[in-house]
Design a protein around this motif. Structure first.
Motif, PDB file in Angstrom:
ATOM      1  N   MET A 125       0.751  34.146   2.093  1.00  0.00           N
ATOM      2  CA  MET A 125       1.651  33.976   3.228  1.00  0.00           C
ATOM      3  C   MET A 125       2.911  33.216   2.832  1.00  0.00           C
ATOM      4  O   MET A 125       3.922  33.316   3.502  1.00  0.00           O
ATOM      5  N   LEU A 126       2.840  32.472   1.756  1.00  0.00           N
ATOM      6  CA  LEU A 126       3.991  31.673   1.346  1.00  0.00           C
ATOM      7  C   LEU A 126       5.130  32.542   0.821  1.00  0.00           C
ATOM      8  O   LEU A 126       6.300  32.243   1.077  1.00  0.00           O
ATOM      9  N   VAL A 127       4.811  33.625   0.147  1.00  0.00           N
ATOM     10  CA  VAL A 127       5.850  34.448  -0.481  1.00  0.00           C
ATOM     11  C   VAL A 127       6.784  35.085   0.556  1.00  0.00           C
ATOM     12  O   VAL A 127       8.006  34.994   0.401  1.00  0.00           O
ATOM     13  N   PRO A 128       6.292  35.702   1.632  1.00  0.00           N
ATOM     14  CA  PRO A 128       7.240  36.247   2.619  1.00  0.00           C
ATOM     15  C   PRO A 128       8.104  35.175   3.282  1.00  0.00           C
ATOM     16  O   PRO A 128       9.279  35.409   3.556  1.00  0.00           O
ATOM     17  N   ILE A 129       7.522  34.010   3.523  1.00  0.00           N
ATOM     18  CA  ILE A 129       8.301  32.926   4.128  1.00  0.00           C
ATOM     19  C   ILE A 129       9.371  32.442   3.158  1.00  0.00           C
ATOM     20  O   ILE A 129      10.516  32.183   3.567  1.00  0.00           O
ATOM     21  N   LEU A 130       9.041  32.332   1.876  1.00  0.00           N
ATOM     22  CA  LEU A 130      10.045  31.924   0.895  1.00  0.00           C
ATOM     23  C   LEU A 130      11.155  32.962   0.762  1.00  0.00           C
ATOM     24  O   LEU A 130      12.333  32.601   0.648  1.00  0.00           O
ATOM     25  N   ILE A 131      10.796  34.236   0.787  1.00  0.00           N
ATOM     26  CA  ILE A 131      11.814  35.289   0.709  1.00  0.00           C
ATOM     27  C   ILE A 131      12.728  35.228   1.934  1.00  0.00           C
ATOM     28  O   ILE A 131      13.960  35.341   1.815  1.00  0.00           O
ATOM     29  N   PHE A 132      12.138  35.021   3.103  1.00  0.00           N
ATOM     30  CA  PHE A 132      12.934  34.904   4.326  1.00  0.00           C
ATOM     31  C   PHE A 132      13.853  33.683   4.265  1.00  0.00           C
ATOM     32  O   PHE A 132      15.010  33.746   4.686  1.00  0.00           O
ATOM     33  N   ASN A 133      13.360  32.576   3.736  1.00  0.00           N
ATOM     34  CA  ASN A 133      14.186  31.378   3.618  1.00  0.00           C
ATOM     35  C   ASN A 133      15.319  31.572   2.622  1.00  0.00           C
ATOM     36  O   ASN A 133      16.434  31.104   2.864  1.00  0.00           O
ATOM     37  N   VAL A 134      15.059  32.240   1.518  1.00  0.00           N
ATOM     38  CA  VAL A 134      16.128  32.510   0.549  1.00  0.00           C
ATOM     39  C   VAL A 134      17.198  33.392   1.191  1.00  0.00           C
ATOM     40  O   VAL A 134      18.397  33.180   0.989  1.00  0.00           O
ATOM     41  N   ALA A 135      16.765  34.365   1.998  1.00  0.00           N
ATOM     42  CA  ALA A 135      17.730  35.213   2.700  1.00  0.00           C
ATOM     43  C   ALA A 135      18.551  34.404   3.703  1.00  0.00           C
ATOM     44  O   ALA A 135      19.766  34.607   3.831  1.00  0.00           O
ATOM     45  N   LEU A 136      17.909  33.473   4.410  1.00  0.00           N
ATOM     46  CA  LEU A 136      18.641  32.620   5.354  1.00  0.00           C
ATOM     47  C   LEU A 136      19.655  31.735   4.638  1.00  0.00           C
ATOM     48  O   LEU A 136      20.786  31.564   5.102  1.00  0.00           O
ATOM     49  N   VAL A 137      19.270  31.172   3.505  1.00  0.00           N
ATOM     50  CA  VAL A 137      20.196  30.314   2.753  1.00  0.00           C
ATOM     51  C   VAL A 137      21.357  31.135   2.208  1.00  0.00           C
ATOM     52  O   VAL A 137      22.519  30.699   2.253  1.00  0.00           O
ATOM     53  N   ALA A 138      21.072  32.345   1.716  1.00  0.00           N
ATOM     54  CA  ALA A 138      22.150  33.203   1.218  1.00  0.00           C
ATOM     55  C   ALA A 138      23.107  33.579   2.349  1.00  0.00           C
ATOM     56  O   ALA A 138      24.326  33.598   2.166  1.00  0.00           O
ATOM     57  N   TRP A 139      22.551  33.861   3.519  1.00  0.00           N
ATOM     58  CA  TRP A 139      23.392  34.201   4.667  1.00  0.00           C
ATOM     59  C   TRP A 139      24.248  33.005   5.084  1.00  0.00           C
ATOM     60  O   TRP A 139      25.432  33.156   5.403  1.00  0.00           O
ATOM     61  N   SER A 140      23.665  31.809   5.069  1.00  0.00           N
ATOM     62  CA  SER A 140      24.439  30.629   5.451  1.00  0.00           C
ATOM     63  C   SER A 140      25.554  30.357   4.442  1.00  0.00           C
ATOM     64  O   SER A 140      26.665  29.986   4.827  1.00  0.00           O
ATOM     65  N   LEU A 141      25.288  30.573   3.156  1.00  0.00           N
ATOM     66  CA  LEU A 141      26.350  30.401   2.162  1.00  0.00           C
ATOM     67  C   LEU A 141      27.453  31.436   2.344  1.00  0.00           C
ATOM     68  O   LEU A 141      28.641  31.121   2.184  1.00  0.00           O
ATOM     69  N   HIS A 142      27.067  32.642   2.713  1.00  0.00           N
ATOM     70  CA  HIS A 142      28.066  33.689   2.982  1.00  0.00           C
ATOM     71  C   HIS A 142      28.924  33.310   4.189  1.00  0.00           C
ATOM     72  O   HIS A 142      30.153  33.475   4.166  1.00  0.00           O
ATOM     73  N   LEU A 143      28.285  32.804   5.250  1.00  0.00           N
ATOM     74  CA  LEU A 143      29.036  32.371   6.429  1.00  0.00           C
ATOM     75  C   LEU A 143      29.984  31.225   6.104  1.00  0.00           C
ATOM     76  O   LEU A 143      31.131  31.207   6.562  1.00  0.00           O
TER      77      LEU A 143
END
Length: 62
Positions: free
Chosen positions: A1-19
């Motif tokens: 269960m940790l891997v999907p949450i980590l992937i989602f968090n990496v996507a959120l951080v990448a999106w925030s850096l893009h913003l």
């Protein structure tokens, strides 16, 4: 269960850096605020995950 949450968090951080990069380029405060809120939600999600993981492991062991 940790891997999907980590992937989602990496996507959120990448999106925030893009913003935040767009906010810097366009000199807009609202995009910077949105990037900060997205980054803080990613951090909050990780904190909640580790707290719940700790609680559930304690409850299941007893």
């Amino acid at each position: 269960m940790l891997v999907p949450i980590l992937i989602f968090n990496v996507a959120l951080v990448a999106w925030s850096l893009h913003l935040m990069q767009q906010a810097f380029d366009q000199q807009e405060f609202s995009l910077m605020l949105a990037g900060t809120l997205v980054a803080s939600s990613a951090a909050g999600m990780m904190v909640v995950y580790f707290l719940m993981n700790n609680c559930l492991s304690t409850l299941l062991l007893t």
